[in-house]
Scaffold this active site. Structure first.
Site, short mmCIF file in Angstrom:
data_model
loop_
_atom_site.label_atom_id
_atom_site.label_comp_id
_atom_site.label_asym_id
_atom_site.label_seq_id
_atom_site.Cartn_x
_atom_site.Cartn_y
_atom_site.Cartn_z
N ARG A 198 0.54 -0.73 0.01
CA ARG A 198 -0.07 -0.38 0.45
C ARG A 198 0.87 1.06 -0.09
O ARG A 198 1.02 2.53 -0.76
CB ARG A 198 -0.79 0.07 1.50
CG ARG A 198 -1.89 -0.86 1.23
CD ARG A 198 -3.12 -1.45 2.22
NE ARG A 198 -3.71 -2.21 1.53
CZ ARG A 198 -4.44 -3.18 2.25
NH1 ARG A 198 -4.33 -3.40 4.01
NH2 ARG A 198 -5.33 -4.07 1.99
N TYR A 200 -6.67 -2.11 -6.53
CA TYR A 200 -6.04 -2.76 -5.57
C TYR A 200 -5.56 -2.37 -4.85
O TYR A 200 -5.62 -1.57 -5.04
CB TYR A 200 -5.45 -3.43 -7.12
CG TYR A 200 -4.59 -3.21 -8.31
CD1 TYR A 200 -3.89 -1.78 -7.52
CD2 TYR A 200 -3.74 -2.93 -8.95
CE1 TYR A 200 -2.80 -1.08 -8.30
CE2 TYR A 200 -2.90 -3.12 -10.69
CZ TYR A 200 -2.48 -2.07 -9.58
OH TYR A 200 -1.54 -0.84 -10.05
N GLU A 201 -5.02 -3.25 -4.37
CA GLU A 201 -3.92 -3.60 -2.82
C GLU A 201 -5.44 -2.84 -1.85
O GLU A 201 -4.70 -2.53 -0.81
CB GLU A 201 -2.98 -2.12 -3.25
CG GLU A 201 -1.87 -2.91 -3.79
CD GLU A 201 -0.41 -3.47 -3.61
OE1 GLU A 201 -0.53 -3.67 -2.60
OE2 GLU A 201 0.39 -4.59 -3.96
N GLY A 202 -6.25 -3.20 -1.96
CA GLY A 202 -7.31 -3.12 -1.11
C GLY A 202 -8.21 -1.77 -1.54
O GLY A 202 -7.32 -1.41 -2.09
#
Ligand SMILES: Cc1cc2nc3c(=O)[nH]c(=O)nc-3n(C[C@H](O)[C@H](O)[C@H](O)COP(=O)(O)OP(=O)(O)OC[C@H]3O[C@@H](n4cnc5c(N)ncnc54)[C@H](O)[C@@H]3O)c2cc1C
Length: 603
Positions: A271, A410-412
């Site tokens: 993140r 993406y990446e949460g």
């Protein structure tokens, strides 16, 4: 200033402590070595990636792979890999810097680089056994092999632990057979190693595995076709199907059932690195936009002279500079925490790295959200500056806009990360790692007391802004405290409150980072030499207050009534109050003048 246990902020502590400007790291503190690295990476991107943007947009996957090979020849794939496994073993700030400057030209290469060096390699460097590290990491660091990360499934996206992929132990206990379907897997088309998450029996949590992939000997692995995507078009993204794929037991990562933790910790690093990866795209977007604005003439005037365009340029640059300030501030905190943990002799290198990053998981989520949104806005305004040409594939801005979009997903997703930032803060407080209660009680007492009548002396540079930041922190404690009191642990079910609280949290972190950077710069070079940076810090704070006021008001009127509501609305007014309102147009003009004159982003 050397970091010690006493002077380094813990994760989330920025909310309850004041920080001296000397205590924060800023890009102006890059070492000679870091500056050389930045130049080497920029030169590489200008040579190998930027001139080939059209090919990336034409879905030339082979070009992405060959750029990855070339990056490996420069050593860039191994910057965060320890030297004993063939990497450069650079500190966290340096690895952020590489991620930042390698990512600006196209999201296709940036995603391939991030997926390989981050989630494709790191789970092994952080959780692998010595044998696993020796066997795989040198291959990944040198680019002999490329890595991918297979977590998402058709029915398991944000709910990452709900995957259906199974790992079944063989009768002789020597290997697992993995069966299942993964989707949206970056680098799938050219990787030789996959980090795969699967469930053993009915375990509560998934387990991680290292799976080798050789298309000549596929071992039950088949790939879907390349996905046709809005952006990052030459980043390979495919489904991956596992059908009784044999994986030796020694390829389990960490222990059974520890996969969800591995996945989440890999994402923490991912993140903040993704935030870094959204910075240079903004710098480049601003530079191409201002060049265009200086050249494009309408009404017999370069459009960069028009207030409407100058406003955009100033706002784009401000967001970029502020996001950069917060990203490198957090990166140095992480680096210092890792060093402290290593020096205390208790942690191994990988444990120190893991815990160092985990400590700042709140900041990692904050940065992922805000910098990805900045880059989206920046490219959008870039298109607007280009007018009709911005809509054409001939200009670099069109693809930058499409590429920027994925960073919010993406990446949460940004919704998940917003809620995580507040969820983690509450957990830290409940575990006693962060004392929110004492300052929250002090705020409650202050609210019932009469505010001081005398006007404070704000003659010192940025003193009023620093006081406002102090007040904004009180405001957060007031609002979050009231929401927590009302809903207790069930607060997590009230997502709109969580989102509003996270907006306040995000703005405070960013605004403070920018003000402290401007103050530090002014102390070093004098106020006049950094007047644009001071203007950006002030302009950003003004906007931050707007966001905070709205989010605060929404929350207060949704959780309280009558006298309590009245008192909190008064508190809101009190804590966002300026004595000397900044002249916003003047601030924007200071910033825009400089960029227009330099004909590029220049901070
Ligand atoms: C180009 C690309 C590359 C990718 N690369 C990889 C990769 O290499 N490896 C990998 O494993 N995955 C990868 N992904 C998958 C990515 O991480 C997921 O798409 C992402 O986590 C979201 O999951 P989802 O798509 O299933 O959306 P969903 O989880 O279905 O979410 C849909 C919407 O609902 C919201 N939502 C979901 N749950 C909640 C909740 N509890 N509360 C509130 N809102 C919620 C989300 O925020 C979102 O707005 C990639 C995706 C893309 C598009």
């Amino acid at each position: 200033m050397e970091a010690t246990e006493n002077n380094i902020l813990r994760g989330g502590q920025f909310l309850i402590k004041e920080t001296d400007c000397e205590a924060i790291f800023t890009p102006e503190d890059f070492t000679e070595e870091q500056l050389m690295m930045k130049d080497a990476v920029t030169e590489f991107i200008d040579r190998e990636v930027w001139p080939n943007k059209a090919q990336f947009e034409a879905k030339d996957y082979a070009l992405t792979e060959s750029c990855m090979q070339k990056a490996s020849e420069m050593g860039f794939l191994g910057v965060s890999v320890p030297e004993e496994y063939g990497g450069m073993g650079m500190g966290f700030v340096s690895t952020m810097l590489v991620c930042d400057f390698i990512s600006g030209a196209t999201g296709s290469f940036s995603t391939a680089f991030g997926a390989h060096t981050g989630i494709g390699t790191m789970p092994i460097t952080l959780y692998g056994t010595e044998e696993q590290k020796q066997k795989y990491v040198p291959k990944l660091a040198s680019g002999e092999w490329f890595g991918s990360y297979c977590l998402t499934e058709p029915s398991a996206g944000s709910d990452a632990n709900s995957g259906k992929t199974k790992a079944v132990l063989s009768e002789d206990g020597k290997f697992y057979k993995i069966t299942g379907q993964k989707m949206w897997i970056s680098n799938a088309g050219f990787c030789s190693l996959m980090i795969v998450f699967a469930r053993i029996k009915d375990d509560k949590y998934i387990t991680g595995f290292i799976v080798e992939y050789d298309p000549e000997n596929p071992n039950g692995i088949t790939l879907g076709e390349e996905e046709h995507k809005l952006g990052i078009r030459a980043s390979s993204t495919r489904q991956v199907f596992f059908n009784d794929t044999i994986v030796p037991i020694e390829n389990m990562l960490s222990t059974r059932g520890n996969g969800f933790k591995i996945a989440m910790n890999a994402l923490n690093v991912g993140r903040i690195k993704l935030a870094a990866a959204c910075l240079d795209a903004q710098r480049r977007t601003i530079s191409v936009s201002v060049k265009y604005a200086n050249e494009r003439v309408q009404f017999k005037t370069p459009i960069s002279s028009f207030g409407a365009i100058r406003q955009k340029i100033a706002e784009m640059a401000t967001n970029c500079w502020v996001g950069e300030s917060a990203s490198y501030r957090a990166a140095k905190n992480i680096e210092d925490r890792i060093t402290l943990r290593k020096n205390n002799g208790k942690d191994s290198h990988s444990e120190a790295e893991l815990k160092g990053v985990e400590e700042y998981a709140i900041e990692c989520s904050i940065l992922k959200v805000v910098v990805s949104e900045h880059t989206q806005n920046c490219t959008d305004e870039g298109i607007q500056i280009f007018g009709g040409m911005g809509f054409s594939e001939e200009t670099p801005i069109e693809s930058a806009w499409r590429d920027a979009r994925i960073a919010r997903i993406y990446e949460g997703t940004n919704e998940i990360n917003r809620m995580l930032s507040i969820g983690m803060l509450i957990k830290k407080a409940m575990k006693g790692h962060l004392d929110l209660l004492t300052p929250a009680t002090a705020v409650a007492n202050e609210l019932t007391s009469i505010p001081p009548f005398e006007t404070p002396d704000y003659s010192a540079l940025l003193s009023e802004e620093k006081n406002i930041i102090k007040n904004l922190k009180k405001l957060f404690l007031m609002i979050a405290g009231a929401a927590l009191q009302k809903y207790g642990e069930k607060i997590e079910e009230h997502q709109q409150l969580m989102l509003a609280a996270s907006d306040i949290l995000i703005q405070i972190y960013l605004a403070e980072s920018a003000i402290l950077r401007a103050e530090k710069l002014a102390q070093k070079s004098g106020e006049d030499a950094v007047k644009e940076q001071i203007a950006m810090a002030k302009l950003n704070l003004f906007h931050a207050i707007d966001v905070i006021e709205t989010a605060g008001k929404h929350t207060i009127i949704s959780i309280s009534k009558g006298d309590e509501q009245h008192m909190m609305l008064m508190g809101l007014k009190r804590y966002i109050k300026y004595v000397n309102m900044p002249n916003i147009i003047e601030l924007r003009n200071i910033i825009a003048d400089k960029i227009i004159k330099e004909n590029k982003y220049c901070f």
